[in-house]
Design an enzyme around this catalytic site. Structure first.
Site, PDB file in Angstrom:
ATOM      1  N   CYS A  93      39.983 -61.359  36.898  1.00  0.00           N
ATOM      2  CA  CYS A  93      38.846 -62.067  36.304  1.00  0.00           C
ATOM      3  C   CYS A  93      38.534 -63.324  37.128  1.00  0.00           C
ATOM      4  O   CYS A  93      39.328 -63.753  37.974  1.00  0.00           O
ATOM      5  CB  CYS A  93      39.140 -62.431  34.853  1.00  0.00           C
ATOM      6  SG  CYS A  93      40.238 -63.843  34.634  1.00  0.00           S
ATOM      7  N   GLU A 113      47.936 -62.557  35.925  1.00  0.00           N
ATOM      8  CA  GLU A 113      47.988 -63.229  37.236  1.00  0.00           C
ATOM      9  C   GLU A 113      48.443 -64.667  37.086  1.00  0.00           C
ATOM     10  O   GLU A 113      49.202 -65.201  37.906  1.00  0.00           O
ATOM     11  CB  GLU A 113      46.602 -63.215  37.897  1.00  0.00           C
ATOM     12  CG  GLU A 113      46.053 -61.832  38.222  1.00  0.00           C
ATOM     13  CD  GLU A 113      45.247 -61.229  37.086  1.00  0.00           C
ATOM     14  OE1 GLU A 113      45.564 -61.481  35.901  1.00  0.00           O
ATOM     15  OE2 GLU A 113      44.287 -60.493  37.371  1.00  0.00           O
ATOM     16  N   CYS A 149      41.140 -66.139  37.053  1.00  0.00           N
ATOM     17  CA  CYS A 149      42.344 -65.834  37.843  1.00  0.00           C
ATOM     18  C   CYS A 149      42.064 -65.942  39.341  1.00  0.00           C
ATOM     19  O   CYS A 149      42.938 -66.352  40.108  1.00  0.00           O
ATOM     20  CB  CYS A 149      42.861 -64.444  37.499  1.00  0.00           C
ATOM     21  SG  CYS A 149      43.639 -64.411  35.869  1.00  0.00           S
ATOM     22  N   CYS A 172      46.301 -64.545  31.066  1.00  0.00           N
ATOM     23  CA  CYS A 172      46.198 -63.414  31.989  1.00  0.00           C
ATOM     24  C   CYS A 172      47.500 -63.224  32.776  1.00  0.00           C
ATOM     25  O   CYS A 172      48.231 -64.190  33.044  1.00  0.00           O
ATOM     26  CB  CYS A 172      45.070 -63.654  32.986  1.00  0.00           C
ATOM     27  SG  CYS A 172      43.426 -63.474  32.305  1.00  0.00           S
ATOM     28  N   ASN A 219      50.049 -59.932  30.891  1.00  0.00           N
ATOM     29  CA  ASN A 219      49.214 -60.723  29.970  1.00  0.00           C
ATOM     30  C   ASN A 219      49.921 -60.904  28.625  1.00  0.00           C
ATOM     31  O   ASN A 219      50.649 -60.016  28.165  1.00  0.00           O
ATOM     32  CB  ASN A 219      47.792 -60.157  29.824  1.00  0.00           C
ATOM     33  CG  ASN A 219      47.724 -58.701  29.457  1.00  0.00           C
ATOM     34  OD1 ASN A 219      48.646 -57.944  29.716  1.00  0.00           O
ATOM     35  ND2 ASN A 219      46.619 -58.287  28.865  1.00  0.00           N
ATOM     36  N   GLU A 264      48.871 -62.035  24.891  1.00  0.00           N
ATOM     37  CA  GLU A 264      47.760 -62.366  24.000  1.00  0.00           C
ATOM     38  C   GLU A 264      48.256 -63.118  22.768  1.00  0.00           C
ATOM     39  O   GLU A 264      49.471 -63.247  22.542  1.00  0.00           O
ATOM     40  CB  GLU A 264      47.018 -61.078  23.613  1.00  0.00           C
ATOM     41  CG  GLU A 264      46.418 -60.414  24.845  1.00  0.00           C
ATOM     42  CD  GLU A 264      45.552 -59.206  24.531  1.00  0.00           C
ATOM     43  OE1 GLU A 264      45.604 -58.685  23.408  1.00  0.00           O
ATOM     44  OE2 GLU A 264      44.818 -58.793  25.450  1.00  0.00           O
TER      45      GLU A 264
HETATM   46  N1  THU Z   1      43.372 -59.912  31.722  1.00  0.00           N
HETATM   47  C1  THU Z   1      44.321 -60.210  32.657  1.00  0.00           C
HETATM   48  O1  THU Z   1      45.521 -60.301  32.347  1.00  0.00           O
HETATM   49  N2  THU Z   1      43.919 -60.413  33.935  1.00  0.00           N
HETATM   50  C2  THU Z   1      42.625 -60.322  34.354  1.00  0.00           C
HETATM   51  O2  THU Z   1      42.342 -60.600  35.510  1.00  0.00           O
HETATM   52  C3  THU Z   1      41.592 -59.849  33.443  1.00  0.00           C
HETATM   53  C4  THU Z   1      41.954 -59.804  32.010  1.00  0.00           C
HETATM   54  C5  THU Z   1      43.797 -59.712  30.340  1.00  0.00           C
HETATM   55  C6  THU Z   1      43.294 -60.748  29.367  1.00  0.00           C
HETATM   56  C7  THU Z   1      43.338 -59.998  28.066  1.00  0.00           C
HETATM   57  O3  THU Z   1      44.665 -60.072  27.544  1.00  0.00           O
HETATM   58  C8  THU Z   1      43.065 -58.566  28.455  1.00  0.00           C
HETATM   59  O4  THU Z   1      43.306 -58.490  29.857  1.00  0.00           O
HETATM   60  C9  THU Z   1      41.637 -58.099  28.169  1.00  0.00           C
HETATM   61  O5  THU Z   1      40.718 -58.977  28.705  1.00  0.00           O
END
Ligand code: THU
Length: 128
Positions: free
Chosen positions: A84, A53, A87, A51, A40, A42
């Site tokens: 999530c 994925e 994804c 994300c 991920n 940010e």
């Molecule tokens: N996140 C992912 O990378 N993949 C997911 O399936 C769920 C959430 C990340 C997004 C954000 O940077 C952090 O996790 C918290 O939500």
């Protein structure tokens, strides 16, 4: 599956998650067995965060692959968190419902699903 699991654990360490402090590593196994990873990323403008994925899927597509055979997601959560909703839909573009989705954490806990369990009735574009 072991190389993909190891790759997802490795790439989790490269996650850029200073805001959530929730580093995620993902690996997708393409049809030819090649493994593509993502973490991920940010942003100070929170909604621009990406994300793990989706980054992994992007790497796979950029390399010319179009089909996912398996997915591994590593999060800090206990029990291990599944992908999530967004994804799940992105994965469903390239992965059939029987695709294994292996969710892990650094402590070695593991939960296994299929993509169809996580996203029944995925949206697919069908024009009349
Ligand atoms: N996140 C992912 O990378 N993949 C997911 O399936 C769920 C959430 C990340 C997004 C954000 O940077 C952090 O996790 C918290 O939500």
């Amino acid at each position: 599956m072991k190389p993909a699991i190891e790759a997802a654990h490795r790439v989790q360490k490269n996650a850029y998650a200073p805001y959530s402090r929730f580093p995620v590593g993902a690996a997708v196994v393409a049809e030819d067995g090649e493994v593509f990873t993502g973490a991920n990323v940010e942003n100070a403008a929170y909604p621009l965060s990406r994300c793990a994925e989706q980054i992994a899927v992007g790497a796979m597509v950029a390399a010319g692959r179009r089909r996912i055979r398996a997915v591994v997601v590593v999060t800090p959560a206990s029990p291990p968190a599944p992908p999530c909703g967004a994804c799940r839909q992105v994965l469903a573009e390239f992965a059939p419902p029987d695709t294994p989705v292996i969710c892990r954490n650094p402590q070695g806990e593991e939960r296994r699903y299929t993509l169809g369990e996580l996203l029944p009735e995925a949206f697919r574009l069908k024009t009349p």
